[in-house]
Write a protein that holds these residues in place. Structure first.
Motif, PDB file in Angstrom:
ATOM      1  N   GLY A   1       0.782  -1.223   0.000  1.00 27.87           N
ATOM      2  CA  GLY A   1       0.000   0.000   0.000  1.00 27.87           C
ATOM      3  C   GLY A   1       0.814   1.273   0.000  1.00 27.87           C
ATOM      4  N   PHE A   2       2.148   1.192   0.071  1.00 23.96           N
ATOM      5  CA  PHE A   2       2.971   2.405   0.097  1.00 23.96           C
ATOM      6  C   PHE A   2       3.065   3.004  -1.301  1.00 23.96           C
ATOM      7  CE2 PHE A   2       4.345   0.172   3.917  1.00 23.96           C
ATOM      8  CZ  PHE A   2       4.324   1.199   4.844  1.00 23.96           C
ATOM      9  N   LEU A   3       3.047   4.323  -1.355  1.00 24.87           N
ATOM     10  CA  LEU A   3       3.072   5.032  -2.629  1.00 24.87           C
ATOM     11  C   LEU A   3       4.437   4.886  -3.288  1.00 24.87           C
ATOM     12  CD1 LEU A   3       1.234   8.270  -1.448  1.00 24.87           C
ATOM     13  CD2 LEU A   3       0.264   6.422  -2.842  1.00 24.87           C
ATOM     14  N   ARG A   4       4.437   4.802  -4.609  1.00 31.15           N
ATOM     15  CA  ARG A   4       5.686   4.696  -5.360  1.00 31.15           C
ATOM     16  C   ARG A   4       5.507   5.424  -6.689  1.00 31.15           C
ATOM     17  NH1 ARG A   4       5.536  -1.628  -7.435  1.00 31.15           N
ATOM     18  NH2 ARG A   4       3.742  -1.374  -8.848  1.00 31.15           N
ATOM     19  N   ASN A   5       6.656   5.678  -7.364  1.00 29.18           N
ATOM     20  CA  ASN A   5       6.644   6.390  -8.655  1.00 29.18           C
ATOM     21  C   ASN A   5       5.823   7.678  -8.564  1.00 29.18           C
ATOM     22  OD1 ASN A   5       8.144   4.274  -9.797  1.00 29.18           O
ATOM     23  ND2 ASN A   5       6.285   3.187 -10.446  1.00 29.18           N
ATOM     24  N   VAL A   6       6.079   8.430  -7.543  1.00 28.22           N
ATOM     25  CA  VAL A   6       5.318   9.653  -7.299  1.00 28.22           C
ATOM     26  C   VAL A   6       5.666  10.703  -8.353  1.00 28.22           C
ATOM     27  CG1 VAL A   6       4.878  11.513  -5.666  1.00 28.22           C
ATOM     28  CG2 VAL A   6       5.222   9.165  -4.842  1.00 28.22           C
ATOM     29  N   SER A   7       4.646  11.245  -9.007  1.00 30.86           N
ATOM     30  CA  SER A   7       4.865  12.244 -10.053  1.00 30.86           C
ATOM     31  C   SER A   7       4.947  13.644  -9.448  1.00 30.86           C
ATOM     32  CB  SER A   7       3.720  12.191 -11.068  1.00 30.86           C
ATOM     33  OG  SER A   7       2.507  12.558 -10.446  1.00 30.86           O
ATOM     34  N   GLY A   8       5.403  14.567 -10.264  1.00 31.73           N
ATOM     35  CA  GLY A   8       5.507  15.947  -9.817  1.00 31.73           C
ATOM     36  C   GLY A   8       4.140  16.544  -9.504  1.00 31.73           C
ATOM     37  N   ARG A   9       3.156  16.162 -10.278  1.00 30.38           N
ATOM     38  CA  ARG A   9       1.800  16.664 -10.040  1.00 30.38           C
ATOM     39  C   ARG A   9       1.277  16.181  -8.691  1.00 30.38           C
ATOM     40  NH1 ARG A   9      -1.741  20.240  -9.661  1.00 30.38           N
ATOM     41  NH2 ARG A   9      -3.887  19.570  -9.900  1.00 30.38           N
ATOM     42  N   PHE A  10       1.565  14.914  -8.366  1.00 34.83           N
ATOM     43  CA  PHE A  10       1.153  14.355  -7.082  1.00 34.83           C
ATOM     44  C   PHE A  10       1.844  15.111  -5.935  1.00 34.83           C
ATOM     45  CE2 PHE A  10       0.221   9.999  -4.916  1.00 34.83           C
ATOM     46  CZ  PHE A  10      -0.480  10.658  -3.929  1.00 34.83           C
ATOM     47  N   LEU A  11       3.128  15.397  -6.102  1.00 33.61           N
ATOM     48  CA  LEU A  11       3.861  16.137  -5.068  1.00 33.61           C
ATOM     49  C   LEU A  11       3.225  17.499  -4.812  1.00 33.61           C
ATOM     50  CD1 LEU A  11       7.568  15.409  -6.091  1.00 33.61           C
ATOM     51  CD2 LEU A  11       6.356  14.496  -4.110  1.00 33.61           C
ATOM     52  N   HIS A  12       2.892  18.193  -5.899  1.00 26.90           N
ATOM     53  CA  HIS A  12       2.303  19.524  -5.767  1.00 26.90           C
ATOM     54  C   HIS A  12       0.931  19.450  -5.099  1.00 26.90           C
ATOM     55  CE1 HIS A  12       1.268  23.648  -6.750  1.00 26.90           C
ATOM     56  NE2 HIS A  12       0.117  23.205  -7.267  1.00 26.90           N
ATOM     57  N   ALA A  13       0.117  18.460  -5.481  1.00 25.29           N
ATOM     58  CA  ALA A  13      -1.237  18.353  -4.937  1.00 25.29           C
ATOM     59  C   ALA A  13      -1.227  17.986  -3.458  1.00 25.29           C
ATOM     60  CB  ALA A  13      -2.036  17.322  -5.730  1.00 25.29           C
TER      61      ALA A  13
ATOM     62  N   ARG B   1       8.816  14.178  -1.791  1.00 21.75           N
ATOM     63  CA  ARG B   1       8.844  12.822  -2.341  1.00 21.75           C
ATOM     64  C   ARG B   1       9.222  11.804  -1.267  1.00 21.75           C
ATOM     65  NH1 ARG B   1       8.881  11.577  -7.601  1.00 21.75           N
ATOM     66  NH2 ARG B   1       9.421  13.741  -8.115  1.00 21.75           N
ATOM     67  N   GLN B   2      10.128  12.196  -0.404  1.00 22.15           N
ATOM     68  CA  GLN B   2      10.558  11.290   0.666  1.00 22.15           C
ATOM     69  C   GLN B   2       9.404  11.009   1.631  1.00 22.15           C
ATOM     70  OE1 GLN B   2      13.914  12.755   2.835  1.00 22.15           O
ATOM     71  NE2 GLN B   2      14.093  10.949   4.144  1.00 22.15           N
ATOM     72  N   ASP B   3       8.638  12.049   1.955  1.00 20.42           N
ATOM     73  CA  ASP B   3       7.508  11.843   2.865  1.00 20.42           C
ATOM     74  C   ASP B   3       6.460  10.928   2.232  1.00 20.42           C
ATOM     75  OD1 ASP B   3       8.682  13.464   4.718  1.00 20.42           O
ATOM     76  OD2 ASP B   3       7.587  15.275   4.110  1.00 20.42           O
ATOM     77  N   LEU B   4       6.182  11.153   0.938  1.00 20.29           N
ATOM     78  CA  LEU B   4       5.146  10.350   0.286  1.00 20.29           C
ATOM     79  C   LEU B   4       5.553   8.894   0.147  1.00 20.29           C
ATOM     80  CD1 LEU B   4       3.776  12.692  -2.550  1.00 20.29           C
ATOM     81  CD2 LEU B   4       2.655  12.044  -0.408  1.00 20.29           C
ATOM     82  N   SER B   5       6.840   8.640  -0.067  1.00 19.10           N
ATOM     83  CA  SER B   5       7.301   7.256  -0.229  1.00 19.10           C
ATOM     84  C   SER B   5       7.115   6.440   1.047  1.00 19.10           C
ATOM     85  CB  SER B   5       8.771   7.235  -0.651  1.00 19.10           C
ATOM     86  OG  SER B   5       9.580   7.829   0.353  1.00 19.10           O
ATOM     87  N   ALA B   6       6.968   7.117   2.191  1.00 14.73           N
ATOM     88  CA  ALA B   6       6.776   6.418   3.457  1.00 14.73           C
ATOM     89  C   ALA B   6       5.309   6.397   3.885  1.00 14.73           C
ATOM     90  CB  ALA B   6       7.614   7.081   4.547  1.00 14.73           C
ATOM     91  N   LEU B   7       4.399   6.875   3.014  1.00 14.70           N
ATOM     92  CA  LEU B   7       2.982   6.943   3.354  1.00 14.70           C
ATOM     93  C   LEU B   7       2.162   6.053   2.436  1.00 14.70           C
ATOM     94  CD1 LEU B   7       2.527  10.800   3.860  1.00 14.70           C
ATOM     95  CD2 LEU B   7       2.734   9.060   5.640  1.00 14.70           C
ATOM     96  N   ARG B   8       1.010   5.698   2.932  1.00 19.14           N
ATOM     97  CA  ARG B   8       0.009   5.021   2.117  1.00 19.14           C
ATOM     98  C   ARG B   8      -1.104   6.023   1.785  1.00 19.14           C
ATOM     99  NH1 ARG B   8      -2.134   0.614   5.930  1.00 19.14           N
ATOM    100  NH2 ARG B   8      -2.129   2.496   7.251  1.00 19.14           N
ATOM    101  N   MET B   9      -1.929   5.673   0.806  1.00 18.14           N
ATOM    102  CA  MET B   9      -3.040   6.560   0.476  1.00 18.14           C
ATOM    103  C   MET B   9      -3.997   6.675   1.654  1.00 18.14           C
ATOM    104  SD  MET B   9      -4.175   8.612  -1.818  1.00 18.14           S
ATOM    105  CE  MET B   9      -3.474   8.142  -3.402  1.00 18.14           C
ATOM    106  N   VAL B  10      -4.117   5.584   2.420  1.00 14.46           N
ATOM    107  CA  VAL B  10      -4.967   5.619   3.607  1.00 14.46           C
ATOM    108  C   VAL B  10      -4.424   6.606   4.633  1.00 14.46           C
ATOM    109  CG1 VAL B  10      -5.864   4.251   5.525  1.00 14.46           C
ATOM    110  CG2 VAL B  10      -5.762   3.268   3.229  1.00 14.46           C
ATOM    111  N   ASP B  11      -3.094   6.694   4.761  1.00 15.37           N
ATOM    112  CA  ASP B  11      -2.489   7.644   5.693  1.00 15.37           C
ATOM    113  C   ASP B  11      -2.837   9.084   5.308  1.00 15.37           C
ATOM    114  OD1 ASP B  11      -1.342   5.511   7.036  1.00 15.37           O
ATOM    115  OD2 ASP B  11       0.448   5.545   5.755  1.00 15.37           O
ATOM    116  N   LEU B  12      -2.830   9.363   4.006  1.00 19.88           N
ATOM    117  CA  LEU B  12      -3.214  10.697   3.546  1.00 19.88           C
ATOM    118  C   LEU B  12      -4.684  10.974   3.876  1.00 19.88           C
ATOM    119  CD1 LEU B  12      -1.478  10.935   0.047  1.00 19.88           C
ATOM    120  CD2 LEU B  12      -0.838  12.134   2.143  1.00 19.88           C
TER     121      LEU B  12
END
Length: 844
Positions: A280-292, A297-308
């Protein structure tokens, strides 16, 4: 493309491939083929023409196709070279027996040279594969095939010309093999294959003709059949080759387009692609995802969509987390799940859709999906919902919201087994005056101020809504009838205070009807109906009142509705009658006119007075067809009685407001043939109160057609004298209330004298209503009244002819006792000298 549909195109293309391969850009036949293709617009046709070198696609794609066609020949080049060497090795020893050595050597040298050139080109193409080829490259391939086919065409000609039997059979076998093998080897370039086959076929045909043996005809037919099969196979192979290439090119182009759109989507769209692994961990995070997300990128790689989804502390967001966890837990595709995300302290809402991803072994590898920011859409939806449930002008609830909330309160009280709820319906008084005198902006501001006063008054006690126009409603809990009645009085009193709008103060008022929840089974519709009945009764009582619902009111409403239904039925089935009340000339005693009256004899209620059923007709909208019917009957009957100078018909104020009134009246006059000069229309001042703007115009139009206008019930209104000055009338009628006072009150006679003098000074005719005694007749004649009407001169008759037969001698010697006065109400109106208001159509 089927043969039946495009056989001309196929034959023409094949023939041109034999005659002029490679010259498609300039010749006239190509232009014809090009126009044919453009009109057909079919991919199969395009592929067929492309196989023969026609530029039916963009140049870049055409160059790729040519390169692929040449590459198709090059793949078979080693086999072709070996086959040519073997055939030459077989043919050369045989030909040395009957041909000079020099000829054979030259022939072998030419073949070897061409094979060397072919091998060299093949080796060079192998080292650097050709991706794009011009038309010239394709023409060179055709030329190469042409030269080699000419060299092999020498074989059958030489063998058959010398008559060597062994040479002829060897030549026949080699030629047949070369036709078939060369045709198939060159199939990807049909022009080259056709040139190869055509040259060898012609050479073989020439050799058979040179030999001239009758037994050679079977060989000729075999040669033709082989050649046709090869031509058909080459055509089909080239066609399929081009079709497959076009399909692959289109797929490749679509793939490139999709990749481009995905890149564009990621960079510029409001949506973005997201991926997660099996845990469930996020991967291949795009620039658009980072902005939204507002995260690194480091924070998102350690999170799941459920965590967000957990990041936003909101009730709706918490419910969405459970839905997302359930969907991900099943490892199935999902869409439309809306989650809330805290983005740098701002509340954002995302809509998620995703499909599960499996690896090469078929195991679950995570999710890949699309997320879109729907925050603005959600806010807009919330605004729309608010506007859908609230009044845009005042900001309080509207009818839909009010009914929903009321049903919820009723359900809640039903569970508690209490009956404290009370529904209030509020109508503003004199609101139309504000709109008419100061305009709609002032009216809107007045409604806003009223809503604020009602809100302050009911805060903590009731919920408030505006139903539309000047109608409001309130619903709340009140422990007793007294407290509910006190609140209703407060609603009335709060509107009596002046409202300041601009530089003016407006005093309006309100009428309130309310109903208490008395039965646990009552619905909101029941309460609305009861409160509406109470409001109606309060309006009848003079407005500015607060009235509670009582059961007796509902009985009256039921009776009224039953009477409405009976009246409609009576009108539809012709159970209403028209009668004529005589109007006599005061000096001559002759019947000069008549007033039209409507009678309704109810089968169970008996005679129903017009004063009872005419207001019902006005309320239900039946007054317009009823008024037209009365006018038509009156005009038709009066047209048959020329002795009557005129006939008077009453117009209701509702009827007068009809924008097509004049047209309807003129149509009836034309239909019945009744002269407009003989028609008198009687109206009251209520007409001007309800239709101030167009009243003058309508009166002038009617008078312009010759119709006379009478002002009825003169002296009983508020401003009759101003109407005489403002509008043009032909006649006024003194109300019966003044006539009754003759002989009883001296001021009554003085008023009548003043009215008659005023009318005559204005050039108006005067008619006195309700004359029932000889004393009244004498007084009115003495005062100069022009005409009189009443029971003293006779009862109303169904035929106007009968009232014209009344003679002066029949009534001038009557004593007061002969004219009944104040008859009991229980007697039939046909027999009693009741008020004229109870017998005539009353404003029809």
């Amino acid at each position: 493309m089927g043969l039946n549909a495009n056989w001309k195109l196929i034959l023409r293309t094949v023939c041109m491939a034999f005659l002029s391969p490679g010259s498609h850009g300039k010749n006239r036949d190509w232009q014809l083929l090009s126009r044919h293709d453009e009109s057909s617009c079919r991919d199969s046709t395009r592929a067929f023409l492309l196989a023969f070198g026609y530029p039916v696609v963009e140049e870049l794609l055409a160059r790729r196709v040519r390169a692929a066609q040449i590459a198709g020949i090059a793949r078979l080049t080693p086999f072709v070279v070996v086959a040519n060497i073997i055939n030459a090795a077989v043919v050369a020893p045989i030909f040395l027996r009957f041909l000079p050595v020099s000829y054979v050597v030259i022939w072998l040298f030419a073949i070897a040279f061409l094979l060397c050139v072919t091998t060299f080109k093949w080796l060079r193409a192998k080292r650097a594969p050709i991706e794009l080829a011009s038309r010239r490259s394709l023409s060179k391939a055709v030329q190469h095939a042409t030269m080699l086919s000419f060299l092999w065409a020498v074989v059958p000609i030489a063998a058959f010309a010398n008559g060597d039997t062994t040479g002829m059979w060897i030549a026949s076998c080699v030629t047949t093999a070369m036709i078939c093998g060369g045709g198939f080897a060159l199939a990807t370039v049909p022009q080259a294959a056709f040139r190869w086959v055509a040259i060898l076929f012609i050479a073989s045909t020439v050799t058979l003709a040179i030999h001239g043996n009758v037994f050679m005809w079977p060989l000729f037919f075999l040669l033709v059949s082989f050649t046709l099969v090869v031509i058909g196979s080459v055509t089909s192979t080239g066609w399929l080759f081009a079709s497959h290439f076009l399909a692959e090119a289109e797929l490749k182009q679509r793939g490139e387009l999709i990749a481009l759109l995905l890149n564009e989507f990621e960079e510029k769209a409001s949506d973005w692609i997201w991926e997660s692994d099996a845990k469930g961990f996020l991967r291949n995070v795009s620039g658009r995802f980072l902005h939204a997300s507002g995260r690194s990128r480091q924070d998102l790689s350690a999170l799941r969509m459920v965590d967000l989804a957990y990041s936003l502390n909101d009730s709706d967001a918490r419910m969405a987390v459970a839905e997302l966890e359930s969907a991900i837990g099943t490892r199935e595709a999902f869409r439309g799940i809306v989650i809330g995300v805290d983005v740098k302290g701002e509340e954002r809402w995302w809509s998620l859709a995703a499909r599960p991803v499996v690896d090469a072994k078929g195991s679950f590898a995570g999710y890949r999906g699309v997320a879109s920011d729907i925050t603005e859409a959600r806010r807009a939806s919330a605004l729309v919902s608010h506007l859908a449930e609230h009044d845009s002008l005042t900001g309080i609830g509207n009818r839909s919201w009010f009914l929903k909330q009321s049903e919820m309160l009723l359900e809640e009280q039903g569970r508690s087994e209490q009956s404290t709820l009370t529904l209030f319906l509020i109508d503003l008084d004199n609101f139309k005056v504000v709109n008419d005198t100061s305009g709609h902006p002032a009216g809107d501001e007045l409604l806003r101020q009223v809503a604020r006063r009602f809100t302050e008054l009911g805060e903590g006690r009731t919920m408030l809504a505006r139903f539309g126009g000047d109608e409001f409603a309130a619903f709340g809990r009140f422990v007793s009838d007294q407290s509910a009645s006190a609140f209703a009085e407060e609603l009335v009193n709060v509107t009596r205070k002046p409202f300041r709008i601009g530089r003016r103060d407006f005093a309006i008022g309100a009428t309130v009807g309310f109903a208490r929840l008395g039965d646990a089974n009552d619905t909101i519709d029941d309460l609305m109906r009861k409160a509406d009945i109470a409001l109606y009764k309060a309006k009848e009582g003079g407005r500015g009142l607060a009235l509670a619902f009582e059961c007796e009111m509902e009985r009256e409403v039921r009776e009224r509705r039953a009477l409405e239904s009976d009246l409609r039925e009576a009108f539809e089935y012709g159970k209403l009658n028209v009668e004529f009340q005589p109007i006599v000339d005061s000096r001559s005693g002759k019947v000069v006119s008549s007033e039209v009256l409507v009678r309704w004899l109810h089968p169970t209620r008996g005679e129903v007075p017009p004063a009872t059923f005419i207001p019902i007709a006005e309320h239900t909208g039946l007054i317009l067809p009823l008024g037209n019917w009365v006018l038509r009957k009156a005009c038709a009957a009066a047209a048959q009685c020329p002795e009557l100078e005129s006939v008077a018909v009453n117009l209701s104020s509702v009827q007068f407001m009809d924008p097509n009134l004049v047209e309807h009246i003129m149509a009836i006059l034309a239909e019945t043939g009744f002269p407009p000069e003989r028609l008198v229309l009687e109206i009251t001042e209520s007409v001007f109160l309800q239709d101030f703007g167009s009243a003058s115009r309508k009166l002038e139009t009617l008078r312009g057609h010759g119709i006379r206008i009478a002002l009825d019930d003169f002296g009983t209104g508020y401003s009759s004298l101003s109407y005489l000055r403002q509008y043009k009338f032909d006649k006024i009628k003194i109300d019966k209330s003044f006539v009754d006072e003759i002989g009883e009150r001296s001021d009554g006679l003085a008023i009548i004298s003043a009215v008659i003098a005023l009318a005559h000074n204005l050039g108006l005719e005067v008619t006195a209503e309700g004359v029932e005694r000889q004393l009244q007749v004498d007084a009115l004649r003495t005062l100069g009244c022009d005409t009189m009407q009443g029971y003293y001169f006779g009862k109303p008759e169904a035929s106007p002819v009968k009232i014209t037969q009344i003679k002066k001698e029949d009534w001038e010697d009557r004593t007061p006792s002969t004219a009944p006065r104040n008859p009991p109400a229980s007697r039939s109106t046909d027999l009693q000298p009741d008020s004229i208001e109870d017998l005539k159509v009353d404003r029809i």
